[in-house]
Design an enzyme around this catalytic site. Sequence first.
Site, PDB file in Angstrom:
ATOM      1  N   GLU A  47       1.137  -1.162   0.228  1.00 33.71           N
ATOM      2  CA  GLU A  47       0.579  -0.211  -0.354  1.00 33.71           C
ATOM      3  C   GLU A  47       0.799   1.370  -0.262  1.00 33.71           C
ATOM      4  O   GLU A  47       1.731   1.004   0.910  1.00 33.71           O
ATOM      5  CB  GLU A  47      -0.479  -0.219   1.282  1.00 33.71           C
ATOM      6  CG  GLU A  47      -1.200   0.864   1.738  1.00 33.71           C
ATOM      7  CD  GLU A  47      -2.745   1.349   3.009  1.00 33.71           C
ATOM      8  OE1 GLU A  47      -1.859   1.103   3.768  1.00 33.71           O
ATOM      9  OE2 GLU A  47      -3.800   1.341   3.040  1.00 33.71           O
ATOM     10  N   ASN A 107      -6.849   6.088  -1.576  1.00 33.76           N
ATOM     11  CA  ASN A 107      -5.800   5.516  -1.605  1.00 33.76           C
ATOM     12  C   ASN A 107      -5.995   4.314  -1.797  1.00 33.76           C
ATOM     13  O   ASN A 107      -6.942   3.487  -1.613  1.00 33.76           O
ATOM     14  CB  ASN A 107      -6.295   4.597  -0.091  1.00 33.76           C
ATOM     15  CG  ASN A 107      -4.931   4.074   0.542  1.00 33.76           C
ATOM     16  OD1 ASN A 107      -3.886   3.605  -0.211  1.00 33.76           O
ATOM     17  ND2 ASN A 107      -4.594   3.845   2.105  1.00 33.76           N
ATOM     18  N   LYS A 124      -9.527   1.895  -1.668  1.00 35.53           N
ATOM     19  CA  LYS A 124     -10.046   0.967  -0.363  1.00 35.53           C
ATOM     20  C   LYS A 124     -10.682   1.615   0.177  1.00 35.53           C
ATOM     21  O   LYS A 124     -11.549   2.722   0.108  1.00 35.53           O
ATOM     22  CB  LYS A 124      -8.467   1.733   0.397  1.00 35.53           C
ATOM     23  CG  LYS A 124      -8.275   1.067   1.927  1.00 35.53           C
ATOM     24  CD  LYS A 124      -7.109   1.679   2.641  1.00 35.53           C
ATOM     25  CE  LYS A 124      -6.983   1.327   3.805  1.00 35.53           C
ATOM     26  NZ  LYS A 124      -5.540   1.904   4.659  1.00 35.53           N
ATOM     27  N   GLU A 143      -5.288   8.688   7.876  1.00 31.84           N
ATOM     28  CA  GLU A 143      -6.110   8.713   6.553  1.00 31.84           C
ATOM     29  C   GLU A 143      -7.501   8.838   6.240  1.00 31.84           C
ATOM     30  O   GLU A 143      -8.166   8.869   4.756  1.00 31.84           O
ATOM     31  CB  GLU A 143      -6.417   6.845   6.283  1.00 31.84           C
ATOM     32  CG  GLU A 143      -4.969   6.523   6.432  1.00 31.84           C
ATOM     33  CD  GLU A 143      -4.874   4.715   6.066  1.00 31.84           C
ATOM     34  OE1 GLU A 143      -5.507   4.264   4.738  1.00 31.84           O
ATOM     35  OE2 GLU A 143      -4.891   3.588   6.428  1.00 31.84           O
ATOM     36  N   CYS A 169      -4.501  -2.699   2.904  1.00 33.98           N
ATOM     37  CA  CYS A 169      -4.225  -2.556   4.565  1.00 33.98           C
ATOM     38  C   CYS A 169      -5.926  -3.748   5.525  1.00 33.98           C
ATOM     39  O   CYS A 169      -6.129  -4.544   5.712  1.00 33.98           O
ATOM     40  CB  CYS A 169      -4.135  -1.509   4.555  1.00 33.98           C
ATOM     41  SG  CYS A 169      -2.891  -1.509   6.494  1.00 33.98           S
ATOM     42  N   ASN A 194       0.583  -0.896   5.416  1.00 33.79           N
ATOM     43  CA  ASN A 194       1.414  -0.065   6.485  1.00 33.79           C
ATOM     44  C   ASN A 194       1.015  -0.442   8.057  1.00 33.79           C
ATOM     45  O   ASN A 194      -0.192   0.373   7.855  1.00 33.79           O
ATOM     46  CB  ASN A 194       1.250   1.588   5.886  1.00 33.79           C
ATOM     47  CG  ASN A 194       2.415   1.564   4.396  1.00 33.79           C
ATOM     48  OD1 ASN A 194       3.903   1.646   4.644  1.00 33.79           O
ATOM     49  ND2 ASN A 194       1.618   1.473   3.236  1.00 33.79           N
TER      50      ASN A 194
HETATM   51  N1  CDV Z   1      -2.810   1.625   6.191  1.00 37.45           N
HETATM   52  C1  CDV Z   1      -4.292   0.682   7.101  1.00 37.45           C
HETATM   53  O1  CDV Z   1      -4.782   0.350   7.578  1.00 37.45           O
HETATM   54  N2  CDV Z   1      -3.529   0.752   8.833  1.00 37.45           N
HETATM   55  C2  CDV Z   1      -4.089  -0.042   9.846  1.00 37.45           C
HETATM   56  C3  CDV Z   1      -4.130  -0.028  10.783  1.00 37.45           C
HETATM   57  C4  CDV Z   1      -3.939   1.449  11.521  1.00 37.45           C
HETATM   58  C5  CDV Z   1      -4.220  -0.833  11.906  1.00 37.45           C
HETATM   59  C6  CDV Z   1      -4.418  -2.048   9.813  1.00 37.45           C
HETATM   60  O2  CDV Z   1      -5.275  -1.997   9.979  1.00 37.45           O
HETATM   61  O3  CDV Z   1      -3.144  -2.479   9.406  1.00 37.45           O
END
Ligand code: CDV
Length: 304
Positions: A47, A107, A124, A143, A169, A194
């Site tokens: 990501e 995103n 996303k 975000e 993510c 991430n």
């Molecule tokens: N980039 C993300 O979506 N990170 C989230 C963190 C904030 C928990 C994740 O679900 O890994």
Amino acid sequence: MSRRLVVAAAQLGPIARDEPRDAVVERLLELLHAAHRRGAELVVYPELALTTFFPRWWTAPLEAADHWFETEMPGPATKALFDEARALHVGFFLGYAQRTHDGHRYNSAILVERDGSIVANFHKVHIPGHEHDEPWRPFQHLERYYFEPGPEGFGVWSAFGATVGMMLCNDRRWPETYRVMGLQGVELICCGYNTPIHYPPDPSQDALAGFHNQLVLSSGAYQNGTWVVAAAKGGVEEGVDMLAQSAVVAPSGQIVAQAVTSGDEVVVAECDLDWCARYKETLFDFARYRRPEVYGLIAQRGNR
Ligand code: CDV
């Protein structure tokens, strides 16, 4: 003969705040070549793979953050990646911040076939973190300030000889993500992430970050009979320790390959796409065993 696809999760180590796009693309190209040498035909990058994880900083006004966003794909910095991938006949999934011509900020991820054609652009769906400046945190997760939630949900596409889906993510933590794709017959899900290991709203979860990552990837894969290829941006990025643990997960839920470092590393596995049917046609034969008539609440009720 079974359908086989060699895939690579191309994990990135930290990207510095002032690292130019060209330098990052050089790293992506090195990973591409390493994956190609090992026979991969699909490379999954993380990501926001072109920049540092900029949502950890508050920037106002929002437009002052425009330099983190891409307005075209391929663009001037990413063209070299598209050209080299096509020359090697390797496709890829790449996460990036997208600003559209009509002013939306997503995103995003793009899926590109081995001939260089763009299969789809994904936005996303589940946007974690917070909307406002919260300077009490050791680092922020803005975000919800920088990105709108993707309105399209989770599609699947015919590509790489498979039925392919995408998620980014936080999407990987939600069972609905996998199930919506599972209902469309997904066989391979590409994911970039991430994940800061420290979770300021509830630090008791920190020690479980790796466990939770494996838990959701494995359960989502198993319960929907699909491969999952998940690529992290790991290591200590601008003082924040990020989870690595990139992996390829089989439809059995087993992790068949996993990163051993938190830096730039390629994780390769051969996916037997026909393995999906073993789960989709037995334990998780949706047509035979699912009971959608008693699951109504999932779609009908809001979140309260
Ligand atoms: N980039 C993300 O979506 N990170 C989230 C963190 C904030 C928990 C994740 O679900 O890994």
